[in-house]
Motif scaffolding. Structure first.
Motif, PDB file in Angstrom:
ATOM      1  N   ARG A 106      30.526  31.257  42.913  1.00 32.26           N
ATOM      2  CA  ARG A 106      31.314  32.231  42.174  1.00 32.26           C
ATOM      3  C   ARG A 106      30.359  32.910  41.206  1.00 32.26           C
ATOM      4  O   ARG A 106      29.687  32.254  40.425  1.00 32.26           O
ATOM      5  N   ILE A 107      30.328  34.232  41.283  1.00 36.81           N
ATOM      6  CA  ILE A 107      29.460  35.001  40.410  1.00 36.81           C
ATOM      7  C   ILE A 107      30.326  35.956  39.612  1.00 36.81           C
ATOM      8  O   ILE A 107      31.091  36.741  40.179  1.00 36.81           O
ATOM      9  N   ASN A 108      30.229  35.911  38.316  1.00 42.05           N
ATOM     10  CA  ASN A 108      30.945  36.836  37.444  1.00 42.05           C
ATOM     11  C   ASN A 108      29.963  37.884  36.943  1.00 42.05           C
ATOM     12  O   ASN A 108      28.924  37.551  36.383  1.00 42.05           O
ATOM     13  N   ILE A 109      30.309  39.137  37.183  1.00 40.11           N
ATOM     14  CA  ILE A 109      29.470  40.234  36.726  1.00 40.11           C
ATOM     15  C   ILE A 109      30.287  41.048  35.730  1.00 40.11           C
ATOM     16  O   ILE A 109      31.308  41.635  36.103  1.00 40.11           O
ATOM     17  N   PRO A 110      29.861  41.088  34.481  1.00 38.42           N
ATOM     18  CA  PRO A 110      30.616  41.858  33.495  1.00 38.42           C
ATOM     19  C   PRO A 110      30.505  43.362  33.780  1.00 38.42           C
ATOM     20  O   PRO A 110      29.458  43.849  34.186  1.00 38.42           O
TER      21      PRO A 110
END
Length: 89
Positions: free
Chosen positions: A7-11
């Motif tokens: 899971r990658i969160n990119i703001p």
């Protein structure tokens, strides 16, 4: 491997939002040109230049943006603007 994922969160920055909106939303002038195209599918660059008091270069730049955002294109063979069914009024 089943059940394994990353899971990658990119703001998303305000700048990214603004760029997205510029790439998808028509400006007031572009909307005016689209309305003119709907009213006259044989609309010329000269007519747009005269009606909006803008240069030839600006008209072509707006045409390129309209093609990208709306899918409306000009067919030189038949001399008509082609409007996708989804954009017809």
């Amino acid at each position: 491997m089943r059940g394994m994922f990353f899971r990658i969160n990119i703001p998303i920055t305000q700048n990214a939002i603004k760029e997205y909106q510029e790439d998808t939303e028509l400006t007031e002038r572009e909307e005016t040109i689209v309305k003119m195209i709907h009213e006259n599918r044989q609309l010329t660059v000269e007519e747009v230049m005269a009606a909006l008091d803008i240069s030839r270069t600006t008209v072509f730049r707006d045409y390129a943006k309209i093609r990208k955002k709306c899918g409306i294109s000009y067919d030189k063979r038949i001399g008509l603007w082609l409007i996708p069914v989804s954009n017809r009024k």
